[in-house]
Design an enzyme around this catalytic site. Structure first.
Site, short mmCIF file in Angstrom:
data_model
loop_
_atom_site.label_atom_id
_atom_site.label_comp_id
_atom_site.label_asym_id
_atom_site.label_seq_id
_atom_site.Cartn_x
_atom_site.Cartn_y
_atom_site.Cartn_z
CB SER A 9 -3.29 2.59 -66.73
OG SER A 9 -3.51 1.13 -66.45
CG HIS A 34 -5.82 4.73 -64.05
ND1 HIS A 34 -6.78 5.62 -63.79
CD2 HIS A 34 -6.19 3.80 -64.70
CE1 HIS A 34 -7.85 5.14 -64.36
NE2 HIS A 34 -7.63 3.90 -64.94
CG ASP A 36 -7.35 0.58 -65.30
OD1 ASP A 36 -8.22 1.51 -65.04
OD2 ASP A 36 -6.40 0.63 -65.71
CG MET A 38 -10.18 -4.63 -65.03
SD MET A 38 -9.73 -5.34 -66.46
CE MET A 38 -8.91 -3.58 -67.04
CG HIS A 67 -11.09 2.88 -63.75
ND1 HIS A 67 -10.74 2.89 -65.18
CD2 HIS A 67 -12.52 2.87 -63.80
CE1 HIS A 67 -11.81 2.61 -65.89
NE2 HIS A 67 -12.74 2.81 -65.05
CG MET A 69 -13.38 -0.73 -65.12
SD MET A 69 -11.83 -1.08 -66.33
CE MET A 69 -10.49 -0.51 -65.32
CG MET A 138 -14.50 4.26 -69.62
SD MET A 138 -12.91 3.89 -69.00
CE MET A 138 -12.18 2.81 -70.19
N GLY A 146 -4.21 -1.35 -74.15
CA GLY A 146 -3.80 -1.72 -75.82
C GLY A 146 -4.52 -1.38 -76.74
CG ASP A 176 -8.82 4.79 -68.60
OD1 ASP A 176 -7.52 4.42 -69.30
OD2 ASP A 176 -9.31 4.10 -67.70
C1 DX5 Z 1 -8.98 -0.16 -69.68
C2 DX5 Z 1 -8.28 0.58 -68.46
C3 DX5 Z 1 -7.09 1.52 -69.14
C4 DX5 Z 1 -6.07 0.79 -69.45
C5 DX5 Z 1 -5.49 1.74 -70.50
O1 DX5 Z 1 -10.21 -0.52 -69.40
O2 DX5 Z 1 -9.41 1.34 -67.77
O3 DX5 Z 1 -6.82 2.02 -67.75
O4 DX5 Z 1 -5.11 0.33 -68.59
O5 DX5 Z 1 -4.61 1.27 -71.16
P1 DX5 Z 1 -3.85 1.97 -72.67
O6 DX5 Z 1 -3.71 3.11 -72.34
O7 DX5 Z 1 -2.93 1.06 -72.87
O8 DX5 Z 1 -5.13 1.93 -73.47
ZN ZN Z 2 -8.67 2.79 -66.28
#
Ligand code: DX5
Ligand code: ZN
Length: 222
Positions: A9, A34, A36, A38, A67, A69, A138, A146, A176
């Site tokens: 990601s 990946h 993300d 948001m 992805h 969100m 999820m 993190g 994820d």
């Molecule tokens: C969280 C994201 C993830 C995130 C994962 O909402 O969808 O893809 O980047 O990060 P780690 O692997 O650090 O949990």
């Molecule tokens: Zn994600």
């Protein structure tokens, strides 16, 4: 046989040198990136959108796993496909018309994924299981990198894989959130085959960390 895939990601990459960070993980074997997106509504945070995806599309041929969100993701599906997405995942919780959103993604010629938040039951997928290419479980509450893996999600993955197998489907299951090398085996064993990893890949020694993931993913046969 299902293929095991690493999807780093880029949310955890250093945007000052995104191209180099991407090159390091792709050269070390990562098959997906990946991405993300948001919107500050579906999740509290805002990340990045089309211009970033369009830019990085020029520097790699890697599979772009986007992805979303985002509330009412159907508003943006076509635009993200034009930006270079190879797969688009929408959240079941974010749309009133999940079936339509999946059709829209396929109409753009890209793979369709549906994501479920930790508290959303698998039954949300009951009438679309045959239509999707990937299901994203999820394993943290979406919104930030993190965070810590929620242990109850392992059983959810297992139940989903059993259900898919009973239906004769080989659909990809992606996990994820909070995925580190030490837990890859347990999620694969439960039935997942695509691991997203943000903070565990980016940061220091991207090459070494990617290779460590790839070794486990390659050795584990489904
Ligand atoms: C969280 C994201 C993830 C995130 C994962 O909402 O969808 O893809 O980047 O990060 P780690 O692997 O650090 O949990
Ligand atoms: Zn994600």
């Amino acid at each position: 046989m299902r293929k095991n895939i690493l999807a780093p990601s880029i949310l955890s990459a250093d945007f000052c040198h995104l191209e180099q960070d991407i090159a390091q993980t792709v050269d070390a074997g990562a098959q997906y990136l990946h991405i993300d997106v948001m919107d500050g509504m579906f999740v509290p945070s805002i990340s990045f959108g089309m211009p970033v995806i369009e830019s990085i599309r020029k520097c790699t041929d890697c599979f772009f796993d986007v992805h979303l969100m985002v509330e009412q993701p159907e508003r943006y599906i076509e635009r993200f496909a034009q930006c270079g997405a190879d797969g688009i995942t929408v959240h079941a919780e974010a749309t009133k018309h999940l079936h339509r959103a999946i059709q829209q993604i396929h109409a753009c010629g890209v793979k369709a994924g549906v994501a479920l938040n930790p508290a959303t039951p698998l039954s949300a997928l009951d009438h679309v299981l045959e239509d999707v290419d990937m299901i994203l479980i999820m394993t943290v509450n979406p919104g930030f990198g993190g965070q810590k893996y929620i242990p109850q999600m392992t059983e959810k993955i297992r139940t989903l894989r059993q259900r898919l197998t009973q239906m004769g489907l080989e659909t990809d299951i992606q996990v994820d959130g909070g995925i580190k090398t030490d837990m890859v085996r347990s999620v694969l064993e439960a039935g997942a085959n695509i691991c997203v990893a943000g903070s565990a890949v980016f940061g220091e020694d991207i090459t070494g960390r990617t290779k460590a993931f790839m070794e486990i993913l390659k050795e584990y046969r489904q």
